[in-house]
Design an enzyme around this catalytic site. Sequence first.
Site, mmCIF file in Angstrom:
data_model
loop_
_atom_site.group_PDB
_atom_site.id
_atom_site.type_symbol
_atom_site.label_atom_id
_atom_site.label_comp_id
_atom_site.label_asym_id
_atom_site.label_seq_id
_atom_site.Cartn_x
_atom_site.Cartn_y
_atom_site.Cartn_z
ATOM 1 N N PRO A 65 0.846 -1.193 0.000
ATOM 2 C CA PRO A 65 0.000 0.000 0.000
ATOM 3 C C PRO A 65 0.884 1.246 0.000
ATOM 4 O O PRO A 65 1.851 1.317 0.758
ATOM 5 C CB PRO A 65 -0.819 -0.125 1.282
ATOM 6 C CG PRO A 65 -0.136 -1.144 2.118
ATOM 7 C CD PRO A 65 0.687 -1.986 1.208
ATOM 8 N N HIS A 66 0.568 2.180 -0.869
ATOM 9 C CA HIS A 66 1.402 3.373 -0.975
ATOM 10 C C HIS A 66 0.571 4.575 -1.398
ATOM 11 O O HIS A 66 -0.526 4.436 -1.927
ATOM 12 C CB HIS A 66 2.561 3.153 -1.953
ATOM 13 C CG HIS A 66 2.119 2.756 -3.331
ATOM 14 N ND1 HIS A 66 1.788 1.467 -3.666
ATOM 15 C CD2 HIS A 66 1.943 3.490 -4.451
ATOM 16 C CE1 HIS A 66 1.440 1.407 -4.934
ATOM 17 N NE2 HIS A 66 1.525 2.634 -5.439
#
Length: 152
Positions: A65-66
């Site tokens: 996740p970014h």
Amino acid sequence: MKLSQLLTKESIVADLTSTTKNGIIRELARAVAPVAGIAAEDIAAVLMERESLGSTGIGGGIAIPHGKLNSVTQIILGFGRSKAGVTYDSLDGKPVHIFFLLLTPENSTGGHLKVLAQISKLLKMDHFKQELITAETIDDIHEFILEQDETF
């Protein structure tokens, strides 16, 4: 860019307890919030916004996740592990056990891509993934990531 320059023990969760994608993102956001100096809710919101474009569950039990935030002044890295695995809408449909959370400044495209590339390179090694899954403590996880990172 070396992960060892970005990852602190404070931003590692060795045993994520959430059982949903949203829960995992909130749990990881709470872990990196003190390091980033940003509210966990703001971090979770930007990560969920990114997830709405397509899952960051890349397959093989891994998700990255970014997101980008104007209030982030440097690249922030977090790590989480779910021993049980979490349904995460991964590309291969399998549960995710290993999570690397990445936050970058809004204008940091180059740095963002370099860190993603380094994470991807390490996660292609089966022994690296296995060690992360079986490590017993936050110290063990941190030390192992630093050791492997230094070999590249």
